[in-house]
Motif scaffolding. Structure first.
Motif, PDB file in Angstrom:
ATOM      1  N   ASP A  73       3.049  13.254 -13.850  1.00 39.11           N
ATOM      2  CA  ASP A  73       3.942  12.160 -14.260  1.00 39.11           C
ATOM      3  C   ASP A  73       3.959  11.007 -13.259  1.00 39.11           C
ATOM      4  O   ASP A  73       4.657  10.022 -13.473  1.00 39.11           O
ATOM      5  CB  ASP A  73       5.374  12.673 -14.460  1.00 39.11           C
ATOM      6  N   ASP A  74       3.204  11.123 -12.195  1.00 37.67           N
ATOM      7  CA  ASP A  74       3.187  10.086 -11.156  1.00 37.67           C
ATOM      8  C   ASP A  74       2.274   8.934 -11.595  1.00 37.67           C
ATOM      9  O   ASP A  74       1.079   8.924 -11.311  1.00 37.67           O
ATOM     10  CB  ASP A  74       2.705  10.683  -9.831  1.00 37.67           C
ATOM     11  N   THR A  75       2.850   7.971 -12.272  1.00 35.01           N
ATOM     12  CA  THR A  75       2.051   6.870 -12.826  1.00 35.01           C
ATOM     13  C   THR A  75       1.577   5.879 -11.769  1.00 35.01           C
ATOM     14  O   THR A  75       0.862   4.936 -12.100  1.00 35.01           O
ATOM     15  CB  THR A  75       2.843   6.136 -13.921  1.00 35.01           C
ATOM     16  N   SER A  76       1.954   6.103 -10.511  1.00 35.84           N
ATOM     17  CA  SER A  76       1.393   5.257  -9.447  1.00 35.84           C
ATOM     18  C   SER A  76      -0.062   5.638  -9.169  1.00 35.84           C
ATOM     19  O   SER A  76      -0.795   4.908  -8.512  1.00 35.84           O
ATOM     20  CB  SER A  76       2.217   5.361  -8.166  1.00 35.84           C
ATOM     21  N   LEU A  77      -0.486   6.800  -9.696  1.00 40.12           N
ATOM     22  CA  LEU A  77      -1.863   7.279  -9.541  1.00 40.12           C
ATOM     23  C   LEU A  77      -2.608   7.137 -10.860  1.00 40.12           C
ATOM     24  O   LEU A  77      -2.008   7.181 -11.931  1.00 40.12           O
ATOM     25  CB  LEU A  77      -1.871   8.759  -9.129  1.00 40.12           C
ATOM     26  N   THR A  78      -3.920   7.021 -10.767  1.00 39.30           N
ATOM     27  CA  THR A  78      -4.737   7.039 -11.981  1.00 39.30           C
ATOM     28  C   THR A  78      -4.681   8.441 -12.578  1.00 39.30           C
ATOM     29  O   THR A  78      -4.380   9.417 -11.871  1.00 39.30           O
ATOM     30  CB  THR A  78      -6.200   6.681 -11.664  1.00 39.30           C
ATOM     31  N   ARG A  82      -4.258  12.009 -10.653  1.00 36.64           N
ATOM     32  CA  ARG A  82      -3.121  12.914 -10.924  1.00 36.64           C
ATOM     33  C   ARG A  82      -3.592  14.349 -11.071  1.00 36.64           C
ATOM     34  O   ARG A  82      -2.938  15.278 -10.589  1.00 36.64           O
ATOM     35  CB  ARG A  82      -2.390  12.491 -12.197  1.00 36.64           C
ATOM     36  N   ARG A  85      -4.295  15.564  -7.734  1.00 33.26           N
ATOM     37  CA  ARG A  85      -3.026  15.737  -7.019  1.00 33.26           C
ATOM     38  C   ARG A  85      -2.404  17.096  -7.337  1.00 33.26           C
ATOM     39  O   ARG A  85      -1.887  17.771  -6.450  1.00 33.26           O
ATOM     40  CB  ARG A  85      -2.070  14.589  -7.378  1.00 33.26           C
TER      41      ARG A  85
END
Length: 196
Positions: A73-78, A82, A85
């Motif tokens: 859910d970390d939309t700061s990453l592509t 993700r 990650r």
């Protein structure tokens, strides 16, 4: 005044004991002893060891859902980052346990699915639910042309989870992260390769 429920303490203890001794190696006495609860408390809350193991599994999967959300859910990453990650988060947790403890979902899949139809069915539901956010992330990566579209997102998500579980099993045998790192390197250079 009613006695306080010991259900949560028994489930918490059961999770720790089952990780250490497995489904078949865990007895009611082991769990209640670890929880500091009388054996009668177990039977007050769980009608069978299968039901208990299913609830322990659900408790474990709740934590897993949180880890999936933390990464995917970390939309700061592509989307591709993700996926990586998530594997890095799990690798960190496995490292903290000295590479001796794996994934309860994988452990119970190996040990209990052949002897308990109830647990096998619950594990199948968990894998289906677990696959969904990975498939969505992969679909997003394919749409953005970060990952090749040679396979359907659901197939790639199944591959990721099944192969990762295999790497975790090997890690437990070797007691080091080599299988995890090898999986990440090969998977992200081939299956999840970045398109140029």
């Amino acid at each position: 005044m009613p006695k306080p429920s010991l259900k949560d303490a028994i489930l918490d203890a059961g999770l720790k004991v089952m990780f250490r001794t497995g489904y078949h190696g865990t007895s009611v006495r082991d769990v209640t002893g670890a929880a500091g609860a009388p054996q009668g408390s177990f039977t007050n809350h769980f009608r069978s060891k299968e039901v208990f193991a299913s609830e322990v599994l659900d408790r474990y999967f709740e934590t897993t859902r949180g880890l999936v959300a933390e990464a995917l859910d970390d939309t700061s990453l592509t989307p591709r980052a993700r996926l990586r990650r998530y594997l890095d988060i799990i690798t960190g947790r496995l490292e903290a346990d000295g590479y001796g403890r794996g994934c309860l979902i994988g452990d119970l899949s190996l040990e209990a699915s052949a002897s308990s139809e109830m647990l096998r069915a619950r594990l199948a539901e968990i894998f289906a639910e677990w696959r969904a956010p990975f498939a969505a992330c992969i679909r997003d990566a394919q749409t953005r042309r970060e990952i090749a579209s040679d396979f359907a997102p659901e197939e790639l998500a199944d591959f990721l989870l099944a192969s990762w579980q295999g790497a975790i099993l090997r890690m437990k045998v070797d007691r080091n992260p080599n299988a995890l790192e090898r999986f990440k390197t090969i998977a992200f250079q081939t299956v999840f390769r970045e398109l140029t």
